[in-house]
Design a protein around this motif. Structure first.
Motif, mmCIF file in Angstrom:
data_model
loop_
_atom_site.group_PDB
_atom_site.id
_atom_site.type_symbol
_atom_site.label_atom_id
_atom_site.label_comp_id
_atom_site.label_asym_id
_atom_site.label_seq_id
_atom_site.Cartn_x
_atom_site.Cartn_y
_atom_site.Cartn_z
ATOM 1 N N THR A 287 4.441 1.188 1.286
ATOM 2 C CA THR A 287 6.133 1.726 0.225
ATOM 3 C C THR A 287 6.649 2.919 0.707
ATOM 4 O OG1 THR A 287 4.644 1.232 -1.439
ATOM 5 C CG2 THR A 287 6.638 3.157 -1.437
ATOM 6 N N GLN A 288 5.923 3.781 1.862
ATOM 7 C CA GLN A 288 6.552 4.744 2.967
ATOM 8 C C GLN A 288 7.370 3.984 3.710
ATOM 9 O OE1 GLN A 288 4.048 7.464 3.937
ATOM 10 N NE2 GLN A 288 2.860 8.618 1.718
ATOM 11 N N SER B 184 0.769 -1.123 0.129
ATOM 12 C CA SER B 184 -0.052 -0.105 -0.319
ATOM 13 C C SER B 184 0.792 0.884 0.153
ATOM 14 C CB SER B 184 -0.500 0.007 1.383
ATOM 15 O OG SER B 184 -0.277 -0.088 2.121
ATOM 16 N N ASP B 185 0.074 2.618 -0.319
ATOM 17 C CA ASP B 185 1.474 3.306 0.038
ATOM 18 C C ASP B 185 1.751 4.103 1.669
ATOM 19 O OD1 ASP B 185 0.336 4.971 -2.494
ATOM 20 O OD2 ASP B 185 -1.316 5.822 -1.376
#
Length: 128
Positions: A107-108, A103-104
């Motif tokens: 990834t972060q 997910s975002d």
């Protein structure tokens, strides 16, 4: 600033790293998490052969995939069997039918973890 919510375990990082460029299923994530890339370089092993050293049992991979789904680090992106394993709602008893992606949030966290580890890896390379 890092807090316990964004601090990844080694296994969480391996799972996210395994899906950095593509969606992966349970089998691929298990193999990736247990793959010994450094030894492969020394052994001159080439794809499709790989050296696998069991650091993370399959049950740990499956449990962590469930945990990472709940925490929003990863998402089911594809199902091999939409009837038995629909994307909505997710059938956690059928995790082996899904392909996952970060997910975002995942990834972060993966990028932050990789950046934190990079100086350590450079220092290891210099000392030995």
């Amino acid at each position: 600033m890092e807090n316990s919510e964004t601090k990844l375990t080694d296994l969480q990082f391996k799972i996210l790293d395994g899906m950095a460029d593509d969606y992966e299923d349970v089998e691929q994530l298990y193999l990736y998490a247990n793959r010994d890339f450094a030894e492969e370089e020394h052994a001159d092993v080439e794809f499709p052969r790989m050296l696998v050293q069991i650091r993370f049992p399959l049950r740990d991979i499956v449990d962590e995939i469930s945990n990472m789904l709940r925490r929003g680090y990863i998402e089911a992106k594809y199902s091999n069997d939409e009837e038995f394993a629909p994307l909505h709602p997710l059938n956690v008893a059928a995790l082996h039918h899904y392909w996952f992606g970060a997910s975002d949030k995942g990834t972060q966290c993966w990028k932050a973890h990789a950046a934190d580890e990079a100086p350590t890896q450079r220092m290891k390379g210099k000392s030995g």
